[in-house]
Design a protein around this motif. Sequence first.
Motif, PDB file in Angstrom:
ATOM      1  N   TYR A 212       7.099  -6.604  -6.322  1.00 48.19           N
ATOM      2  CA  TYR A 212       8.281  -5.819  -5.397  1.00 48.19           C
ATOM      3  C   TYR A 212       8.875  -5.075  -6.469  1.00 48.19           C
ATOM      4  CZ  TYR A 212      11.701  -4.916  -1.931  1.00 48.19           C
ATOM      5  OH  TYR A 212      13.133  -4.789  -1.402  1.00 48.19           O
TER       6      TYR A 212
ATOM      7  N   LYS B  92       5.578  -2.151  -0.413  1.00 48.82           N
ATOM      8  CA  LYS B  92       7.113  -1.558  -0.515  1.00 48.82           C
ATOM      9  C   LYS B  92       7.096  -0.301   0.327  1.00 48.82           C
ATOM     10  CE  LYS B  92      10.805  -1.725  -3.207  1.00 48.82           C
ATOM     11  NZ  LYS B  92      11.684  -1.592  -4.581  1.00 48.82           N
TER      12      LYS B  92
ATOM     13  N   ILE C  81       9.218  -4.811   3.620  1.00 48.19           N
ATOM     14  CA  ILE C  81       8.332  -4.643   3.303  1.00 48.19           C
ATOM     15  C   ILE C  81       7.224  -4.545   4.229  1.00 48.19           C
ATOM     16  CG2 ILE C  81       6.376  -6.795   2.980  1.00 48.19           C
ATOM     17  CD1 ILE C  81       8.553  -6.229   0.634  1.00 48.19           C
TER      18      ILE C  81
END
Length: 91
Positions: free
Chosen positions: A5, A58, A64
């Motif tokens: 992430y 992302k 997301i």
Amino acid sequence: MAFRYNSRSGGRILFVMVCKFTDGPYCNYIVYSDDEGKTWPYKYVFNSLPGAYSTIVKCEDGSIGIYYEDGTMSDHYSMNFISMPLEWILR
């Protein structure tokens, strides 16, 4: 499909999969680890139908994005895109 992430935050990994964590049906899950994949404490069902291939990104706003197939395990699957804030997964 898995992705990191934020590489600067150390160890935050998201993974999209179709699996069965309980006695229920196979579902589309996204799971989250904050320790380089040693544990996966957060599991979120984003679609309760059986599924197939998926990918994760992302988005520019930090949410997301998931592009995935779902269906009834017949010859016909539908392609879908959803986005959600990281906070939904971390509940």
